[in-house]
Design a protein around this motif. Structure first.
Motif, PDB file in Angstrom:
ATOM      1  N   HIS A 128     -27.488   1.268 -31.807  1.00 14.85           N
ATOM      2  CA  HIS A 128     -26.801  -0.014 -31.924  1.00 14.85           C
ATOM      3  C   HIS A 128     -25.310   0.188 -32.183  1.00 14.85           C
ATOM      4  O   HIS A 128     -24.466  -0.458 -31.545  1.00 14.85           O
ATOM      5  N   THR A 132     -22.390  -0.962 -29.728  1.00 15.51           N
ATOM      6  CA  THR A 132     -21.411  -1.926 -30.249  1.00 15.51           C
ATOM      7  C   THR A 132     -19.988  -1.452 -29.982  1.00 15.51           C
ATOM      8  O   THR A 132     -19.134  -2.230 -29.545  1.00 15.51           O
ATOM      9  N   ILE A 135     -19.329  -1.676 -26.141  1.00 13.90           N
ATOM     10  CA  ILE A 135     -19.210  -3.071 -25.711  1.00 13.90           C
ATOM     11  C   ILE A 135     -17.874  -3.645 -26.160  1.00 13.90           C
ATOM     12  O   ILE A 135     -17.186  -4.318 -25.388  1.00 13.90           O
ATOM     13  N   ARG A 139     -15.575  -5.119 -23.414  1.00 18.52           N
ATOM     14  CA  ARG A 139     -15.473  -6.590 -23.450  1.00 18.52           C
ATOM     15  C   ARG A 139     -15.184  -7.058 -24.864  1.00 18.52           C
ATOM     16  O   ARG A 139     -16.081  -7.509 -25.582  1.00 18.52           O
ATOM     17  N   LEU A 142     -16.651 -10.394 -26.377  1.00 19.61           N
ATOM     18  CA  LEU A 142     -18.073 -10.615 -26.680  1.00 19.61           C
ATOM     19  C   LEU A 142     -18.385 -10.323 -28.144  1.00 19.61           C
ATOM     20  O   LEU A 142     -17.681  -9.564 -28.798  1.00 19.61           O
ATOM     21  N   ASP A 143     -19.469 -10.906 -28.628  1.00 20.82           N
ATOM     22  CA  ASP A 143     -20.039 -10.509 -29.922  1.00 20.82           C
ATOM     23  C   ASP A 143     -20.775  -9.200 -29.655  1.00 20.82           C
ATOM     24  O   ASP A 143     -21.913  -9.185 -29.161  1.00 20.82           O
ATOM     25  N   ALA A 144     -20.110  -8.087 -29.911  1.00 18.06           N
ATOM     26  CA  ALA A 144     -20.629  -6.776 -29.539  1.00 18.06           C
ATOM     27  C   ALA A 144     -21.949  -6.450 -30.225  1.00 18.06           C
ATOM     28  O   ALA A 144     -22.844  -5.863 -29.611  1.00 18.06           O
ATOM     29  N   THR A 147     -24.741  -8.472 -28.541  1.00 16.12           N
ATOM     30  CA  THR A 147     -24.960  -7.957 -27.192  1.00 16.12           C
ATOM     31  C   THR A 147     -25.699  -6.619 -27.240  1.00 16.12           C
ATOM     32  O   THR A 147     -26.582  -6.361 -26.416  1.00 16.12           O
ATOM     33  N   ALA A 150     -29.260  -7.342 -27.776  1.00 15.81           N
ATOM     34  CA  ALA A 150     -29.847  -7.895 -26.548  1.00 15.81           C
ATOM     35  C   ALA A 150     -30.144  -6.788 -25.531  1.00 15.81           C
ATOM     36  O   ALA A 150     -31.153  -6.849 -24.825  1.00 15.81           O
ATOM     37  N   LEU A 151     -29.276  -5.792 -25.455  1.00 13.96           N
ATOM     38  CA  LEU A 151     -29.494  -4.691 -24.518  1.00 13.96           C
ATOM     39  C   LEU A 151     -30.577  -3.726 -25.007  1.00 13.96           C
ATOM     40  O   LEU A 151     -31.261  -3.092 -24.187  1.00 13.96           O
ATOM     41  N   LEU A 177     -28.178  -6.942 -16.172  1.00 17.31           N
ATOM     42  CA  LEU A 177     -27.530  -7.500 -17.364  1.00 17.31           C
ATOM     43  C   LEU A 177     -26.101  -6.977 -17.504  1.00 17.31           C
ATOM     44  O   LEU A 177     -25.166  -7.740 -17.771  1.00 17.31           O
ATOM     45  N   LEU A 181     -22.222  -8.703 -17.468  1.00 19.60           N
ATOM     46  CA  LEU A 181     -21.396  -8.608 -18.677  1.00 19.60           C
ATOM     47  C   LEU A 181     -20.074  -7.871 -18.482  1.00 19.60           C
ATOM     48  O   LEU A 181     -19.094  -8.178 -19.154  1.00 19.60           O
TER      49      LEU A 181
END
Length: 184
Positions: A128, A132, A135, A139, A142-144, A147, A150-151, A177, A181
């Protein structure tokens, strides 16, 4: 940190080798503590003191491949390791995690389902955190953390087992996905 005694380290290696052989031959269902003790030449009490139960033994079997996997994404060659663009690393990391998960699916299923939060912590937290960071680099809008969850969600052992999903299908779904993104 306390160093492991040489005889304890030797016993641990024998136990894990015996357990890995049993799982390879008969699957996780065949992993009986008494058989592992007999195959490794240690007492059942030693096995229970060392690992607690079958799920503790499963966690120990998972640990070695997890250490290798973490070394690959922290210090290994690109694209899984440093040196590739964040979007490429995300895709490579997730593909490698699919392969790693499927390689030890039965063990992960046992380890992840021993309690309501058994999947989380340890390896999940490392995966995670890594996602994070990548991500957030790829991006920042985004809420890393969300996300990353979710991944990682499609990679839970119980969902993969329930769906009977294969590597190609899981990777294709994750790619779809990521395509939605990440900028190209």
């Amino acid at each position: 940190m306390t160093r492991e005694r040489a005889d304890a380290a030797k016993n641990r290696a024998k136990i894990l080798a015996a357990a890995a052989d049993i799982v390879a031959e008969r699957g996780i269902e065949g992993l009986a503590m008494a058989e592992v003790a007999a195959a490794s030449g240690v007492g059942v009490g030693t096995l229970y003191r060392r690992f607690g139960d079958r799920s503790g033994l499963a966690h120990a079997l998972i640990d070695a491949s997890e250490r290798e996997f973490q070394a690959a994404f922290l210090t290994g060659p690109p694209p899984v390791g440093p040196g590739a663009p964040p979007a490429d690393r995300l895709r490579a990391f997730l593909h490698a995690l699919v392969d790693r998960t499927l390689a030890q699916l039965d063990l992960l299923l046992m380890a992840e389902t021993t309690g309501p939060f058994a999947r989380f912590g340890g390896a999940y937290d490392a995966h995670h955190r890594h996602l994070t960071v990548l991500i957030a680099q790829a991006r920042p809008d985004l809420d890393a953390a969300f996300t990353a969850d979710a991944l990682l969600a499609p990679l839970s052992a119980n969902l993969i087992t329930h769906r009977g999903a294969e590597a190609a299908r899981i990777k294709a779904g994750l790619d779809a996905l990521l395509d939605g993104l990440l900028p190209r």
